[in-house]
Design an enzyme around this catalytic site. Structure first.
Site, PDB file in Angstrom:
ATOM      1  N   ASP A  91      -8.225   3.743   1.419  1.00  0.00           N
ATOM      2  CA  ASP A  91      -7.241   4.170   2.408  1.00  0.00           C
ATOM      3  C   ASP A  91      -7.954   4.675   3.664  1.00  0.00           C
ATOM      4  O   ASP A  91      -8.710   5.644   3.596  1.00  0.00           O
ATOM      5  CB  ASP A  91      -6.419   5.298   1.768  1.00  0.00           C
ATOM      6  CG  ASP A  91      -5.281   5.753   2.648  1.00  0.00           C
ATOM      7  OD1 ASP A  91      -5.253   5.363   3.830  1.00  0.00           O
ATOM      8  OD2 ASP A  91      -4.436   6.497   2.146  1.00  0.00           O
ATOM      9  N   CYS A 134      -1.215   0.816   7.326  1.00  0.00           N
ATOM     10  CA  CYS A 134      -2.652   0.556   7.493  1.00  0.00           C
ATOM     11  C   CYS A 134      -3.098  -0.689   6.721  1.00  0.00           C
ATOM     12  O   CYS A 134      -3.316  -1.753   7.314  1.00  0.00           O
ATOM     13  CB  CYS A 134      -3.495   1.750   7.052  1.00  0.00           C
ATOM     14  SG  CYS A 134      -3.195   3.263   7.990  1.00  0.00           S
ATOM     15  N   ARG A 135      -3.238  -0.578   5.417  1.00  0.00           N
ATOM     16  CA  ARG A 135      -3.860  -1.671   4.654  1.00  0.00           C
ATOM     17  C   ARG A 135      -2.961  -2.881   4.456  1.00  0.00           C
ATOM     18  O   ARG A 135      -3.385  -4.021   4.696  1.00  0.00           O
ATOM     19  CB  ARG A 135      -4.337  -1.138   3.300  1.00  0.00           C
ATOM     20  CG  ARG A 135      -5.481  -0.153   3.418  1.00  0.00           C
ATOM     21  CD  ARG A 135      -5.678   0.630   2.146  1.00  0.00           C
ATOM     22  NE  ARG A 135      -4.541   1.498   1.875  1.00  0.00           N
ATOM     23  CZ  ARG A 135      -4.361   2.212   0.770  1.00  0.00           C
ATOM     24  NH1 ARG A 135      -5.260   2.121  -0.209  1.00  0.00           N
ATOM     25  NH2 ARG A 135      -3.318   2.980   0.632  1.00  0.00           N
ATOM     26  N   SER A 136      -1.725  -2.671   3.992  1.00  0.00           N
ATOM     27  CA  SER A 136      -0.899  -3.861   3.702  1.00  0.00           C
ATOM     28  C   SER A 136      -0.458  -4.620   4.958  1.00  0.00           C
ATOM     29  O   SER A 136      -0.369  -5.855   4.904  1.00  0.00           O
ATOM     30  CB  SER A 136       0.277  -3.528   2.774  1.00  0.00           C
ATOM     31  OG  SER A 136       1.152  -2.587   3.328  1.00  0.00           O
ATOM     32  N   ASN A 147       2.402   1.447   4.218  1.00  0.00           N
ATOM     33  CA  ASN A 147       2.722   0.186   4.917  1.00  0.00           C
ATOM     34  C   ASN A 147       2.464   0.281   6.424  1.00  0.00           C
ATOM     35  O   ASN A 147       3.142  -0.357   7.227  1.00  0.00           O
ATOM     36  CB  ASN A 147       4.170  -0.270   4.629  1.00  0.00           C
ATOM     37  CG  ASN A 147       4.477  -1.711   5.039  1.00  0.00           C
ATOM     38  OD1 ASN A 147       5.605  -2.039   5.394  1.00  0.00           O
ATOM     39  ND2 ASN A 147       3.502  -2.582   5.002  1.00  0.00           N
ATOM     40  N   CYS A 191       0.869  -1.187   0.000  1.00  0.00           N
ATOM     41  CA  CYS A 191       0.000   0.000   0.000  1.00  0.00           C
ATOM     42  C   CYS A 191       0.903   1.233   0.000  1.00  0.00           C
ATOM     43  O   CYS A 191       2.100   1.124  -0.293  1.00  0.00           O
ATOM     44  CB  CYS A 191      -0.982  -0.030   1.176  1.00  0.00           C
ATOM     45  SG  CYS A 191      -0.202  -0.009   2.792  1.00  0.00           S
TER      46      CYS A 191
HETATM   47  P1  4NP Z   1      -1.708   2.833   4.022  1.00  0.00           P
HETATM   48  O1  4NP Z   1      -2.335   4.194   4.599  1.00  0.00           O
HETATM   49  O2  4NP Z   1      -1.198   3.162   2.642  1.00  0.00           O
HETATM   50  O3  4NP Z   1      -2.862   1.889   4.005  1.00  0.00           O
HETATM   51  O4  4NP Z   1      -0.604   2.436   4.985  1.00  0.00           O
HETATM   52  C1  4NP Z   1      -1.639   5.402   4.669  1.00  0.00           C
HETATM   53  C2  4NP Z   1      -0.749   5.609   5.693  1.00  0.00           C
HETATM   54  C3  4NP Z   1      -0.085   6.826   5.782  1.00  0.00           C
HETATM   55  C4  4NP Z   1      -0.319   7.808   4.844  1.00  0.00           C
HETATM   56  C5  4NP Z   1      -1.207   7.582   3.802  1.00  0.00           C
HETATM   57  C6  4NP Z   1      -1.860   6.368   3.709  1.00  0.00           C
HETATM   58  N1  4NP Z   1       0.328   9.067   4.957  1.00  0.00           N
HETATM   59  O5  4NP Z   1      -0.031   9.994   4.197  1.00  0.00           O
HETATM   60  O6  4NP Z   1       1.238   9.211   5.785  1.00  0.00           O
END
Ligand code: 4NP
Length: 157
Positions: A125, A13-15, A11, A8
């Site tokens: 997200d 939240c989702r992955s 790294n 994702c």
């Molecule tokens: P992820 O979510 O891609 O599912 O880990 C996010 C985590 C952090 C950010 C964006 C999406 N960020 O902008 O820091």
């Protein structure tokens, strides 16, 4: 060994959720010695960080422990190492395409391809939303993890 990498943006939240859920499903199926699971981010924004605490809490509520995971960024050699590289949304897929070395032949997939019954294309997200976003992620990830295991069984085992 069949090697799976979930990807994702951050790294955190989702992955990591996908890694934790899919690893548990693989363990429950008795396939830990033939399927390995990892996750990474297209960005380097959260390198070394544990999964988002909201995500850890939501996952723990369904019996998945994400606490030992730490974020890392996708590396060029991941494209040689893994059999499946699986993104969560179309931005992840576009970023992965531009990061892939020219000679790379690994197929990059969208995770929800493995869960057509959800009627959704992307795992949204949850980072900027409320806690319920993490439960929605878990629902999608659990469905797609079951589909992915079936795909691996069909193609590789
Ligand atoms: P992820 O979510 O891609 O599912 O880990 C996010 C985590 C952090 C950010 C964006 C999406 N960020 O902008 O820091």
């Amino acid at each position: 060994m069949v090697k799976v990498l979930f990807v994702c943006l951050g790294n955190i939240c989702r992955s990591p959720t996908a890694e934790g859920v899919f690893r548990t499903i693989v363990e429950d199926a008795g396939l830990s010695d033939v399927i390995s699971v990892d996750s990474a981010g297209t960005s380097g924004w959260h390198i070394g960080d544990p999964p988002d605490s909201r995500g850890q809490q939501a996952a723990a509520g369904r019996g998945y422990d994400l606490s030992a995971q730490r974020a890392r960024q996708v590396a060029a050699n991941d494209f040689d190492t893994f059999d499946y590289i699986i993104g969560m949304d179309s931005r992840n897929l576009a970023d992965l395409s531009s990061m892939a070395p020219p000679a790379s032949r690994v197929k990059v997939s969208m995770f929800l391809q493995f869960a057509p019954e959800t009627g959704q294309r992307e795992v949204p997200d949850p980072y900027y939303g409320g806690d319920d976003g993490f439960d929605a992620v878990l629902d999608l990830v659990e469905a797609a993890s079951r589909g992915l295991l079936e795909d691996i069984r069909t193609r590789h085992l």
